[in-house]
Structures are given as structure tokens and as C-alpha cells.
Design an enzyme around this catalytic site. Structure first.
Site, short mmCIF file in Angstrom:
data_model
loop_
_atom_site.label_atom_id
_atom_site.label_comp_id
_atom_site.label_asym_id
_atom_site.label_seq_id
_atom_site.Cartn_x
_atom_site.Cartn_y
_atom_site.Cartn_z
N GLU A 45 10.00 54.65 -16.18
CA GLU A 45 10.75 54.66 -17.38
C GLU A 45 12.06 55.23 -17.21
O GLU A 45 12.13 56.82 -16.76
CB GLU A 45 10.01 55.26 -18.72
CG GLU A 45 8.68 54.35 -19.19
CD GLU A 45 8.40 55.03 -20.23
OE1 GLU A 45 8.99 56.11 -20.84
OE2 GLU A 45 7.11 54.93 -20.62
N ASP A 56 12.73 63.12 -29.19
CA ASP A 56 12.63 63.61 -28.02
C ASP A 56 12.84 65.23 -28.29
O ASP A 56 13.51 65.78 -29.18
CB ASP A 56 13.64 63.31 -27.04
CG ASP A 56 13.51 61.88 -26.51
OD1 ASP A 56 12.32 61.60 -25.76
OD2 ASP A 56 14.45 61.11 -26.53
N TYR A 171 2.51 51.40 -25.99
CA TYR A 171 2.51 52.86 -25.88
C TYR A 171 2.10 53.57 -27.02
O TYR A 171 2.73 53.86 -27.98
CB TYR A 171 4.15 53.23 -25.58
CG TYR A 171 4.39 54.62 -25.16
CD1 TYR A 171 3.88 55.49 -25.51
CD2 TYR A 171 5.47 54.73 -24.21
CE1 TYR A 171 4.23 57.09 -25.20
CE2 TYR A 171 6.04 55.91 -23.89
CZ TYR A 171 5.27 57.12 -24.38
OH TYR A 171 5.76 58.26 -23.95
#
Length: 266
Positions: A45, A56, A171
Site C-alpha cells: 500500500e 491516521d 480491509y
């Protein structure tokens, strides 16, 4: 079959590794990508830096700031991807990021550029399934997988929405929070993976908070793939342009652990 689907047919879980494009510099990124492949990454990725990476944690936030401070552009990322594909024709490459950099020139432009660069898939963190028409049709028209996210708060009635139009793999974000800060309990991961596998034939990969070979091995006993990001980004932050050797060595420990995961569960 595609490069991405091929990554999940081995007799071991796939190791999916994340780095940020342009960190520590555009010039240094290719060697770090090569180190991931050398260490045993099955899927890579490549993060597209963004000013507001809301999902994040501190490590990847800082990597975004370093990359943007160094002047990385979308054109740089596409060139990195194109060159990577020439060096590594079989390793799947997924771009991960946020809608603004992906859509500012239009979804058709973006999807065509990714196809031409040899990119296999996209993870767009902030475009929900309900807004699939923002990017999904264009990616699918170019043969690029749109990889969707499921979380601990994704209820059964919404899983069908997440899966509609998804491809490549699912995911599973194992914690309700940001990257790199915590890890979910193994029991909750096993329960979630089982639930997702009952709903889809797509591979299920688990990420957020995976750092050690032991964690990777435990998750690999139940999941089709294990995603590692912040721990790699921290190595890059520590060593800068000299990071490839340390990155490769770390990835080797994870790859070896996943090679053992299915043996343990057999």
C-alpha cells in the site's frame, strides 16, 4: 485472476505493507518499496500524502507532513508507481489515501492514470459505500479494485453496503480509532473475521495496530492477510534515506511469522 487476487492464494496469509509516498523524499521512496518486496511483502500500500489524514495516527501524520513538506505531488506518486511496476511486474500495488487528492482532477482522470501506472487497487478512506459513484464506477471500468473498509462498528445490516462494489479484499480496521495507537483483542478480531467471511468470498485482511511478528502470526491464523503500516513508517522516520536495510529486515520477521501461522493452526 489478477495480481491482487494471486496474492491471496498461497498457503499462508498475505503480508500487506504500507509506506507513505515521498517520505523521507520522493527520491528515497523507490528503494524503500524495493526493500518491502525484498523482505517478503505480498501486497504494498502506497500512501498518498494529504493535509488532513483523519484516520491516521501520529506516525503516519508526521510522514504526510514530511512528504508534503518535501514537495511530493500526484505526478510524483504516479511516476513512483509506474517505475515500481517496471521493476516488480508481479507485486500488487494499492494506493491508499483520501478523496481530495484522488478526485480533484476528476475520477475518470484518476482511474485512467492509475491504470496507465500499473496500480492494482485503491483504498479511499473517506468515501463511504453510499457515495460509490464518486469513484467506484471509474475504477471498475479500468479494472482497478476498490478495496472497502469494515470496522468494529460495522453492523450486520450495513455489511452488504460495504461489500457492494468492493473487490480485491476487505480491509478490516480492527480498532475504532486511528492507525498505530492500539491493537484489538484477538478474540474480537477472530469474531469479526468470521462474520465477514460468512458474508463474502473476498479475502479479509486485518490492520491497525499490528507491530510484532507474534501479533501478525496470531491474526494470520484466522485472516487472509495482515496489514502493517505505522511500524514501518516509524523505521523510515528513524533512518531516513538509509531505511531500506532496516525495513527489509523487519519485513522478513513478519513474513517468517506468517509463514508459520497456518502451520500452527493446522
Amino acid at each position: 485472476m489478477t495480481r491482487l487476487s494471486d496474492a491471496f492464494i498461497a498457503d499462508r496469509p498475505a503480508l500487506i505493507c504500507f509506506i507513505t509516498a515521498g517520505d523521507p523524499s520522493v527520491a528515497a521512496t523507490p528503494a524503500i518499496l524495493d526493500a518491502l518486496v525484498e523482505g517478503g511483502a505480498d501486497v504494498i500500500e502506497l500512501g498518498m500524502p494529504f493535509t488532513d489524514p483523519m484516520a491516521d495516527g501520529p506516525a503516519i501524520q508526521a510522514a504526510n507532513i514530511r512528504a508534503l513538506g518535501g514537495g511530493v505531488t500526484t505526478a510524483d506518486i504516479l511516476r513512483i508507481a509506474t517505475d515500481f511496476r517496471a521493476r516488480h511486474p508481479l507485486t500488487p500495488l494499492v494506493l491508499m489515501g483520501y478523496a481530495n487528492p484522488m478526485l480533484r482532477r476528476g475520477p475518470e482522470w484518476f482511474a485512467t492514470a492509475l491504470r496507465d501506472a500499473g496500480v492494482d487497487g485503491v483504498i479511499c478512506v473517506d468515501v463511504p459505500p453510499e457515495e460509490d459513484d464518486a469513484l467506484g464506477p471509474q475504477l471498475r471500468a479500468m479494472g482497478i479494485d476498490l478495496i472497502r473498509l469494515a470496522t468494529p462498528t460495522t453492523r450486520d445490516k450495513r455489511i452488504s453496503d460495504v461489500l457492494n462494489g468492493a473487490s480485491g479484499f476487505i480491509y478490516y480496521v480492527s480498532v475504532a480509532g486511528i492507525t498505530g495507537k492500539q491493537q484489538a483483542q484477538q478474540a474480537s478480531i477472530e469474531e469479526a473475521v468470521t462474520r465477514l467471511k460468512q458474508a463474502t468470498d473476498l479475502p479479509v485482511a486485518v490492520g491497525f495496530g499490528v507491530r510484532t511478528p507474534e501479533q501478525a502470526r496470531a491474526i494470520g491464523r484466522v485472516a487472509d492477510g495482515v496489514v502493517v503500516g505505522s511500524a514501518i513508517v516509524e523505521i523510515v522516520a528513524k533512518h531516513g534515506a538509509a531505511a531500506p536495510a532496516s525495513v527489509a529486515a523487519y519485513i522478513q520477521t513478519l513474513s517468517a511469522a506468517l509463514a508459520d501461522a497456518r502451520k500452527v493452526s493446522a
